[in-house]
Scaffold this active site. Structure first.
Site, short mmCIF file in Angstrom:
data_model
loop_
_atom_site.label_atom_id
_atom_site.label_comp_id
_atom_site.label_asym_id
_atom_site.label_seq_id
_atom_site.Cartn_x
_atom_site.Cartn_y
_atom_site.Cartn_z
N GLY A 72 0.82 -1.19 0.00
CA GLY A 72 0.00 0.00 0.00
C GLY A 72 0.86 1.25 0.00
O GLY A 72 2.05 1.22 0.35
N GLY A 121 0.28 -5.09 0.53
CA GLY A 121 -0.88 -5.04 -0.35
C GLY A 121 -0.67 -5.73 -1.67
O GLY A 121 -1.64 -6.18 -2.30
N GLU A 144 5.00 -5.74 7.70
CA GLU A 144 4.28 -4.69 8.43
C GLU A 144 4.83 -4.41 9.83
O GLU A 144 4.74 -3.27 10.31
CB GLU A 144 2.79 -5.06 8.51
N ASP A 152 -1.94 -7.57 7.03
CA ASP A 152 -3.35 -7.43 6.70
C ASP A 152 -3.58 -8.02 5.31
O ASP A 152 -2.89 -8.94 4.91
CB ASP A 152 -3.80 -5.97 6.81
#
Length: 358
Positions: A72, A121, A144, A152
């Site tokens: 992301g 992501g 992360e 995630d």
């Protein structure tokens, strides 16, 4: 934007080639980092191609030479949290996680070419696909914990379904794996040498995926994780991050000691929430249930100081010297961890029945 877009500056390029619909992530200077607009464009393309009987296969690739997707757009998330409390980031995650679930259930072959860097992501838009291709250049990671966040995009679902404790090792250290180890961990399905990729994707225009794989897939070069399975499975089976670190130091393997030091450089809060997320994800039946849990965790993570600080140190100031708060594992309380799993008042993602504390 609709499929067969001709705007070369768009962040996602869409075109059809024979019976294949192609999605090209197109932010090469940012290693195709995902933003909200890109997620929406991908979702719209999948809607159109799911209904189009002329499209038999969807193919995901990334522009440029560095990788499919570096994750992301965390710089934007950092700025949003500081300026607006993270509302835009929450909206982004809501649509991103729904897209991850959609990719996993897409009724046509979804071929993800995981060449080069594939992180965060980028894993979410590729590793849930039905046909996942890696090359000798692939470097796949969920890093992360190094930015004060928690895996995630369905990452905790994928990592809890690896052999033994490999997923726990990858989640806590943020280590990147190559092709063979991605295959071992169930993050990919087939190895295609990078020099064959252009011909491989071209062949999907006229042929079924299985036939193309028979012609282009090969054996991946040896990986690294198999040689370390004994200490990984023994050390990461512990019930707390502190005990995991202790076992890593005590087992006597230099690679285990290096892993311990890598873990200790990450956000203490993120480490503890990540381990709890992984253990809870093992008990959840579906990807959708795990994504609902990850959404709650993400919504809470942006209210704590470590995410802004981690992104600052990694990509804003680039000093690689984050000051975590709390600074030590022992200072992170059970209550601080537990609050990440509490429901918020927005009804979640609407993907699965509500689970967890009320």
């Amino acid at each position: 934007m609709t499929p067969d877009s001709v705007d070369a500056t768009a962040p996602v390029l869409l075109h059809t080639r024979g019976r294949a619909g192609h999605i090209v992530l197109n932010r090469p200077r940012a290693i195709n980092a995902l933003n909200h607009a890109m997620v929406r464009l991908m979702d719209h393309a999948l809607t159109d191609w799911e209904r189009d009987d002329a499209i038999r296969t969807v193919v995901l690739t990334g522009a440029g030479e560095r990788g499919l997707c570096a994750g992301g757009d965390i710089r934007s998330i950092h700025d949003d949290i500081r300026a607006g409390g993270g509302a835009a980031s929450v909206a982004f995650w809501r649509d991103e996680y729904r897209l991850n679930a959609r990719i996993a259930r897409f009724p046509k072959p979804y071929v993800a070419v995981m060449d080069g860097i594939v992180m965060g992501g980028g894993v979410g838009v590729s590793a849930h696909g039905s046909v996942r291709i890696v090359t000798e250049r692939s470097r796949i990671a969920m890093p992360e914990t190094g930015i004060g966040f928690v895996p995630d995009v369905g990452g905790t679902y994928l990592l809890t379904r690896t052999p033994g404790e490999l997923g726990t090792h990858l989640a806590l250290t943020g280590a990147a794996v190559g092709a063979a180890d991605a295959l071992l961990c169930g993050l990919a399905d087939h190895f295609v040498p990078s020099e064959r990729l252009a011909d491989f994707t071209q062949a999907l225009a006229d042929s079924d995926v299985d036939d193309v794989l028979d012609a282009y897939a090969d054996t991946a070069p040896p990986g690294e994780l198999t040689a370390h399975r004994e200490w990984i499975d023994a050390c990461y089976a512990a019930d707390s991050v502190e005990e995991i670190v202790g076992r890593l130091y005590d087992c006597g393997d230099p690679a285990a000691k290096e892993a311990a030091e890598t873990v200790l450089a990450k956000s203490p809060t993120s480490l503890k929430v990540t381990l709890a997320s992984l253990r809870r994800a093992r008990a959840l039946a579906t990807l959708e249930h795990v994504l609902e849990q990850e959404y709650r965790v993400s919504r809470t993570a942006i209210t704590a100081p470590d995410m802004v600080e981690g992104i600052r140190a990694q990509v804003v100031d680039k000093d690689r010297n984050p000051h975590w708060s709390p600074a030590e594992l022992a200072q992170v309380t059970d209550a601080q961890v537990a609050r990440h799993f509490e429901r918020h008042g927005d009804g979640g993602l609407g993907l699965a029945p509500a689970t967890g504390p009320r």
